[in-house]
Structure formats: C-alpha cells, structure tokens
Design a protein around this motif. Structure first.
Motif: not given
Length: 455
Positions: A110-119, A145-147, A397-400, A437-445
C-alpha cells in the motif's frame, strides 16, 4: 540558491512518488481485465491511466486535506524553510524507497500505508527537535482505522457477492476460466469487467491521486507559506462579505439563545479579529498571512462546534447557513490550485502505463491456486470500486492494493474454500502490510535527522 535546488528536488520527488504509485497501485485495477482476457494489456493500461487521470482531476481535495492534517503545518510555517524541507524530503524519499523495493519484489504493497507511515515518522522526528504536537494522532487514528477496516470489509463483501452469483444468479458462463489468448468472455461479461476496471481506476485516482495533491501542497506551504497557506485567488471583498454574513448569523443566534450568548459572543469576537487580520494577508508577508489563516481556522472550528451544539435553538435554515458559512471559509485554507491537480493527474496516469506487469502477475496468478475466472475478477473489482468510492466521499484514504487483494482472496475462498488460496503469496502480502508502517516510520525519522544536520 541551495533552497531553490531543494525545492525543485522536492517537486521532482512528489512527481516521482505519484509516478511510482501509478505502476505500483494502479496495476491492481487492470489485473482482472488482463487475466480474464477482457482487454489486452496494450489497451487496458492506457485506458486505466486515462481514468486515473480523470479521478484525480474531478475527485475533489477532501482526502488531500486529510493527509495534510497529519503534520504540524502551523508550526512549520513559523520555522525556517529548511525545517520544512527536511520534513518534505524525509516523507517523499522514505515513501519512494519502500514503494520501489516492494514493487521490485512483485509484492502488492500500500502506497497509502507507506506515505502515512513516513508522515508519522517525520512528525515524530520534528517533535524530537522542536517539541509540540508533531503528529495529529486523532487524524492518524481515523486514517489508520480506515486502512485496517477497508480490506476486511473488502474480503467479506467479496465472499457475499460471490455466493450471490453462485447460488442466486447461477449464470454458468460467469465461472469460466479463460485458456489461451483467444478465449475471451461473452460481450455482456466483458462489458461488466471493463466497467468495473474503469470504476476502480477512476476511484483509485480520486483517492490515491489526492494523496499526491496533499504532498505537493505540503511542499508549497513549507517552502512558500505566504503564497500557499491561504487561497489568495479569493478576493478580499468576497472574504469580508462572507465574514460579515457569518457575523450577522451568529448575532441572530445569540439573540434567540440568550442563555448561551457568552459562547456565541466569543465567536463573534473571533470573526471580528479575522476581519482585522484580513488586511495583513498578502503573498509576500509570511507572518501576516499565517495570522489570518490561524484566525480563520479558529472561526471555522468554532462554527463546527455551534453546528453540533444540541443545546442551542437552531432552525433548519440556521443549521444550513452555518454549514454553508463554514464550508466557504474553509476554502480559504483547504485548497489546491488547478496546476497542482494537473501535475499529479498526469504523473499518476503516465505511471500506470509503465512497470505494471510485476504487480499484475501477483494479483492475477498468485493470490489463488487457480486462474481468475470472470466472476472472481468482476466481484473483486466491484467491491474495490465501491469501497474506495465511499472512502473518497468521506475524505478517508484507503489502500487500493489491500482492498482489491482482499477482494480477490474473498472471491477465491467463496469458490473453493481456504485451500484455494496461495499461502506463500498471502504471507508475503501480509508481511509487507505489517512491516510497511514501522519501516516507513523509522526510515522517515532517520532521514529527517540526517537532513536536519544541514539546517
């Protein structure tokens, strides 16, 4: 000069993110029509790209504004531009890196998951340096919750729809598995499959495409806050007229609600402050424009509270006028220029036409242990289109990827039970879902902290 270069890099990065989103997520929309032989790839890909373009172009900006609310925009506008650049680059590069990695491995992610985790990751790093509220956790919970719920709903609806087709419709041709290039579906079924592919493409654009719009607006507000924090295309005379009209309405409500007058008087004071700050806003004064934006945000938030206050005596007309006033004033700070929407639309549409095959193969061949039949393809697309469309209407936002993958899994289970699923593929998709989520959060941090060394 360095900031100008970083600004251009950020613009290219957001175009790159949406381009990758096109061939990563949109491949889901064409998988069913390709594997049921309803359309050849050479036709399906441009067709889907066009409807993705139309989805972004006509889908509004509710989802885009929801994305923007995840990050501390107000704080960013009061800090040096370099801090905003750190946040934007961290979000974009973390998102692109994970998306490209999962695409290369052919894992629907999911690009949505990725972007939200990064934000979220960039917001947490921001809090580490500057304190305050780096992440809007209320909005993050709503989006989370939506995702999480959307693929569960997609799976359940697909099972129900597939059972309906099997036991109520009982149209034998629907359950045919195509073999060979010339084994094409009957015209009615082909029309159904093409229609559902079109709807998924359109709603994907209206939902996922808006995320790109939100990211591009984040860049513009971070680098050019005076110009893009407020919609300067709305004339001051029109703003003043709307504020005066709103003030008159609140005065009328205060007269008919004497026992609650103090709260309404406070709102009138905020409206009057907004009128004072109106003269300060311009495209070159960052602080004056920020003050006006902040005041309008307070007015609209207070109007929303008045709308929901059941202890007030409000006629239907009063409630309607309150809603209209709030919506008109909200347009001052929740907006996206036409050229922003066009850039994202074109990027998503072009991305759809390139690099689609890896994800399509996974969706079409590897989720189940059998080739997709017509009913399974149509079921998963109908479920995906309706789920994404409803989410867009509510600004969520949802994940297609997850909605469609779960729809295909549901259709496979309804056809042949759990044994009809390819466990290895589902494990890979599930692993990517858990890790994103955890990977994109850590990477963005980590990226924010790295870039912050140069501020």
């Amino acid at each position: 000069m360095p900031l100008a270069i970083i600004f251009l890099v950020c613009l290219l990065a957001v175009v790159g993110f949406e381009f990758v989103n096109g061939f990563h997520d949109t491949a889901n929309a064409v998988a069913t029509v390709i594997y049921t032989k309803a359309l050849k790839p050479v036709i399906a890909i441009p067709w889907s790209g066009f409807w993705n373009f139309m989805g972004v172009f006509t889908g509004g900006i509710a989802v885009a504004m929801g994305i923007l609310k995840l990050v501390p925009l107000d704080a960013l506008m009061n800090l040096p531009i370099g801090v905003g650049a750190c946040m934007v680059l961290a979000v974009l590069l973390a998102s692109i890196a994970w998306n490209l990695g999962t695409w290369y491995l052919g894992i629907p992610c999911s690009s949505s998951h990725t972007m939200i985790g990064a934000m979220i990751g960039a917001g947490l790093a921001f809090t580490w340096y500057y304190g305050g509220k780096g992440v809007n956790w209320g909005k993050a919970e709503e989006i989370g919750l939506s995702l999480i719920l959307s693929p569960i709903i997609g799976f359940g609806l697909a099972v129900l729809l597939m059972y309906f087709l099997k036991h109520v419709i009982k149209y034998h041709a629907l359950f045919h598995i195509p073999h060979g290039e010339n084994d094409r579906p009957p015209i009615i079924i082909r029309g159904l499959l093409i229609t559902t592919c079109t709807l998924v493409s359109f709603f994907h654009g209206s939902n996922d495409g808006q995320k790109g719009v939100g990211l591009l607006m984040l860049i513009l507000i971070a680098f050019l806050p005076a110009k893009f924090a407020v919609n300067h295309n709305i004339p001051n005379s029109k703003i003043l007229f709307q504020l005066n009209q709103t003030e008159q309405l609140i005065n009328h409500l205060a007269t008919s609600n004497q026992d609650k007058k103090s709260n309404l008087t406070e709102l009138i004071g905020k409206i009057q402050q907004a009128k004072i700050h109106l003269v300060l806003k311009n495209e070159t004064d960052k602080h004056g424009t920020y003050k006006f934006r902040k005041q309008i945000e307070e007015v609209t938030a207070s109007l929303a509270v008045v709308e929901k206050n059941q202890s007030l005596v409000l006629s239907k007309n009063d409630t309607l006028l309150l809603s209209q006033s709030r919506q008109e004033l909200t347009k001052l700070f929740e907006f996206a220029p036409l050229w922003v929407i066009l850039i994202i639309s074109i990027s998503l549409g072009l991305g759809t036409m390139i690099g689609w095959k890896r994800i399509v193969v996974t969706i079409g061949e590897k989720i189940g242990n059998e080739h997709l039949n017509y009913a399974q393809g149509a079921t998963s697309e109908i479920v995906a289109a309706s789920t994404i469309g409803l989410s867009t209407a509510f600004g969520l936002p949802v994940s297609t990827t997850h909605v469609l993958s779960s729809g295909i899994a549901g259709a496979m289970v309804a056809s042949g039970g759990r044994g009809n699923l390819n466990n290895n593929t589902l494990k890979n998709i599930g692993l990517a879902w858990v890790l994103t989520l955890p990977v994109s959060i850590i990477l963005a941090m980590a990226l924010f902290m790295l870039f912050h060394l140069f501020v």
